[in-house]
Design an enzyme around this catalytic site. Structure first.
Site, PDB file in Angstrom:
ATOM      1  N   ASP A 268      16.239  30.461  31.125  1.00 61.87           N
ATOM      2  CA  ASP A 268      17.669  30.208  30.907  1.00 61.87           C
ATOM      3  C   ASP A 268      18.464  31.290  31.647  1.00 61.87           C
ATOM      4  OD1 ASP A 268      20.011  29.160  29.752  1.00 61.87           O
ATOM      5  OD2 ASP A 268      19.814  30.375  27.934  1.00 61.87           O
TER       6      ASP A 268
ATOM      7  N   GLU B 269      21.287  31.438  36.619  1.00 65.27           N
ATOM      8  CA  GLU B 269      22.214  31.086  37.713  1.00 65.27           C
ATOM      9  C   GLU B 269      22.371  32.234  38.706  1.00 65.27           C
ATOM     10  OE1 GLU B 269      22.789  30.558  34.436  1.00 65.27           O
ATOM     11  OE2 GLU B 269      22.245  28.459  34.575  1.00 65.27           O
TER      12      GLU B 269
ATOM     13  N   ASP C 282      24.370  23.200  28.589  1.00 66.00           N
ATOM     14  CA  ASP C 282      25.116  23.183  27.333  1.00 66.00           C
ATOM     15  C   ASP C 282      26.070  21.996  27.228  1.00 66.00           C
ATOM     16  OD1 ASP C 282      23.752  25.443  26.699  1.00 66.00           O
ATOM     17  OD2 ASP C 282      25.384  26.812  27.229  1.00 66.00           O
TER      18      ASP C 282
END
Ligand code: MIG
Length: 787
Positions: A405, A408, A482
């Site tokens: 997670d 990015e 999300d």
């Protein structure tokens, strides 16, 4: 995005500033070799071929392109036979599949297929750049063009009329049609025009923008820097384009079977007791489950590669116990390493020079969950190896799957990511974060997957990632980040996953039930029905939201969610066969109808129904208190999966869908394989059921099976069983042939169910008459074959 109405104050209207673009100008001279090089007035252009149907074009303003190796590419340029015709106004360079026309004054490129059909062409504008070294390429847009792919985007299926940015971004704010960049950047798309398809892969890792909105005559792709480096994929079918794209960027290994089961997550199951209680509820309610996720609370102060001892005093034995029950534990691992002089991972990272740095040599520090943290520089091979070896902490405990997670990378600051001036080592060819931002997640995925694979000595790893770039399918499944417990988000998950599938990523799914916001029983029910058929099937929800496990909303919802989780397990042999196809060809498991019916205008923007493989149609209910919906059935005859009612396709029908019904249709001519329901994929099957929906023609199905857990399928240890069925007049002929018999499955019995049969038939199996068949109600002819 507008945060307050001040943003729309009339005084704020921006003057329509136009950026000055410099066209590369006329062709000056050229060289013809394996690599074609063209010198233009204001730039250099190259042309090369990766296959007869794949051309690569690069352009660099004012100097020669470096054509540096790419992060996405798996394939090298090939020596392709070409013919070059020289004309006064233009050059024509031909392979057997692609004709590239180079107009000289001004320099413009057009591509045609071998029959002269235009794929892409440039008109008034072609390739250009700005003073700031931004680059852009314009192509003519046809009125009949429809656009797909672009990785992970909001909104509907067809992207005509959209302008999209690629910049990996953590977006917790509700995803809506104007949300642009999300977690994944896949600068690639497919155009479907009059039933034919071609593709463009713009292999540029900077921020890129695809503009299919500003003009009806042309579209453009733009990058903030770097070289204009793109591939033309000739098609001609949509499936060919995906095959071409995944020839370039790679395909996934076959996932471990358990990764295709039902997964349960929550931010967070905070301690051992909670996990055990969760498992015992699954057992008590006899709901199948294959994986449980540990979100960030399992760690000691959010330090990766640690467990919090207070919460998980016996993590190791917990993991072992669960495995014995057929459940895998998947911990989250973020890239941020806590700055803590006494924390071995941080110490090692600093000492061994593994973290991202400024050009002056200071470690870049940013705030994420653990507080101030450093970030591994995954652009270096030795850092990827280091990170890969660290997975041993988990694999030693019996863990086989990791959830990446925040890669990015997300950082808690204004820009949401690390400073663009950070310099990545990139194995001695340093590049700024501005250039490599979009590949950070891809490289973390590579490190994790490769490391796990090494540690697991022959077992298949599973990696789930949030961020990625073109090629991410080689390492990880992708969940869509999300989302919220909104009906709209459930609906949007369909086009999002379908476009990811077109973009070479077959293993995708949304958080079932919705991540943020509180779900409702009805939404969870409908979403679980959809989730049973998205390639990746995980229920996950946010800190502080209402409980969202299958049983959280009382008896009726509990029964229905259970029924659909079970349905997932029934469909596993068929889904697994499709995952194998994705591994071989790149074709997605979950497909937009336009992929199979590119000539049918009803499919062009069909965003609320999808196909599983070629011939199973899923049409979920995506609104509350709704028990009917319109379903579009393409040409052909379709069977209602539940009732066997037959429909003539090529039309819209109204179907009834009470809360316990997900509309599913199977096309005449299809076969699907089903297994008995079981509590985990690890339970061996005793039989397999082959459902045949015969047509007048001979129908064929190749069932794929292997051990589901090792790489021995790469050494020919798999089964490919070809089943053909010919139903004519009074007889049904079934032929079974093992076209590859390198694996012998646990099941020894095949149960055949021939649908749509109006009277008893004579049955031949491999030429032998079968006398013990019987006709069930609903016109299903059933018989067993034992080996
Ligand atoms: O800033 O680890 O998308 O699935 O539960 C939030 C906590 C960080 C974001 C992920 C979500 C996960 C959550 N993470």
């Amino acid at each position: 995005m507008q945060d307050t109405s001040f943003a729309i104050h009339p005084g704020n209207e921006k003057a329509n500033k136009s950026t000055q673009y410099y066209d590369i100008g006329n062709l000056i001279d050229y060289e013809i070799n394996q690599l074609f090089q063209f010198r233009c007035e204001r730039g250099w252009v190259t042309l090369s071929f990766y296959a007869e149907d794949i051309a690569r074009i690069t352009m660099k303003p004012l100097s020669k392109p470096t054509m540096e190796s790419s992060f996405a590419l798996m394939k090298e340029p090939q020596e392709i036979e070409t013919v070059c015709e020289e004309h006064t106004q233009y050059l024509l360079i031909k392979t057997a599949q692609l004709h590239i026309k180079i107009s000289k004054i001004p320099f413009r490129i057009a591509a045609y297929d071998h029959q002269g059909r235009v794929l892409v062409e440039e008109g008034k504008r072609g390739m250009a750049f700005t003073q700031k070294q931004e680059i852009i390429c314009f192509k003519e847009m046809d009125a009949a063009d429809h656009f797909y792919g672009f990785g992970e985007k909001t909104s509907f299926l067809d992207k005509r009329g959209e302008k999209m940015t690629m910049w990996n971004t953590d977006v917790f704010a509700p995803h809506n049609p104007e949300t642009d960049s999300l977690y994944e950047s896949i600068p690639y798309f497919m155009t479907i025009r009059n039933g034919f398809a071609h593709g463009i892969f713009f292999d540029n890792t900077y921020r890129t923008v695809f503009d299919l909105k500003s003009s009806q005559e042309s579209y453009s792709f733009w990058a903030e820097g770097g070289e204009l480096d793109y591939y033309i994929l000739a098609g001609p079918t949509p499936k060919d384009v995906i095959a071409q794209y995944t020839t370039l960027t790679g395909r996934m290994d076959i996932p471990p079977k358990w990764a295709l089961g039902y997964h349960q997550s929550r931010y967070s199951y905070k301690d051992e007791q909670e996990v055990r209680e969760l498992v015992s509820l699954f057992k008590k309610k006899e709901i199948p489950v294959d994986a449980i996720y540990l979100d960030i609370h399992y760690m000691d102060g959010y330090r990766v590669f640690t467990f919090d001892y207070d919460r998980f005093p016996q993590a190791h034995s917990l993991i072992q116990e669960l495995r014995a029950e057929g459940i895998n534990i998947i911990p989250i691992v973020d890239p941020g390493v806590k700055q803590d002089a006494e924390y071995p991972i941080y110490q090692e990272g600093v000492r061994e020079n593994h973290f991202c740095k400024s050009i002056e040599g200071n470690i870049y520090l940013g705030e994420v969950w653990p507080g101030i943290s450093a970030f591994p520089d995954f652009s270096n091979t030795d850092v990827r190896r280091w990170w890969g070896q660290k997975q041993k902490f988990y694999t030693d405990m019996g863990i086989e799957g990791i959830w990446n997670d925040m890669n990015e990378p997300a950082v808690f600051n204004e820009t949401k990511t690390m400073d663009l001036s950070v310099i990545h080592g990139n194995d001695g060819n340093p590049k700024s974060h501005r250039e490599l931002h979009n590949v950070y997640g891809l490289l973390m995925g590579e490190a994790t997957y490769t490391g796990l694979k090494e540690q697991l000595s022959g077992k298949r790893p599973f990696v789930l990632t949030r961020a990625g770039y073109a090629g991410v399918q080689r390492y990880a499944a992708v969940w869509t980040g999300d989302n919220r417990s909104f009906w709209e988000h459930m609906q949007m998950a369909m086009p999002m996953c379908m476009n990811l599938g077109i973009s070479g990523v077959p293993f995708t799914g949304p958080d079932v039930g919705g991540f943020a916001h509180d779900t409702t029983g009805e939404l969870l029910t409908r979403w679980t029905q959809l989730g049973a058929f998205t390639p990746y099937f995980r229920n996950h929800s946010n800190l502080g939201t209402v409980a969202q496990e299958p049983w959280a909303f009382g008896e009726e919802v509990g029964m229905i969610t259970k029924k659909y989780i079970e349905l997932r397990y029934k469909w596993l042999p068929h889904l697994y066969t499709l995952f194998r196809e994705a591994h071989q060809t790149g074709l997605p498991v979950m497909r937009p109808l336009v992929l199979e019916y590119p000539n049918d205008p009803h499919t062009f923007n069909l965003s609320d129904q999808f196909l599983i493989g070629e011939n199973v149609l899923i049409a979920p209910i995506t609104r509350p208190s709704t028990y009917h919906r319109v379903v579009y059935l393409p040409e052909g005859i379709w069977y209602d999966y539940w009732t066997d009612t037959k429909y003539e396709g090529g039309t819209h029908i109204m179907v009834s869908a009470p809360l316990d019904t997900l509309p599913i249709f199977v096309k005449e001519g299809a076969m699907i394989s089903e297994a008995p329901v079981k509590l985990s994929t690890k339970v061996p099957d005793e039989h397999v059921i082959i459902h045949v929906y015969p047509s007048q023609q001979v129908t064929e199905y190749v069932l794929y099976e292997d051990d589901g857990s090792s790489f021995s399928y790469q050494n020919k240890q798999y089964l490919e069983r070809k089943i053909t069925c010919h139903h004519h007049e009074n007889q049904v002929e079934i032929n079974i042939e093992d076209i590859h018999a390198g694996y012998s499955p646990s099941w020894k019995t095949m149960i055949f169910q021939i649908h749509g049969v109006d009277a008893m038939k004579t049955i031949y199996v491999n030429g032998q008459e079968k006398t013990d068949a019987y006709l069930e109600d609903k016109h299903i002819l059933t018989f067993e074959l034992n080996q």
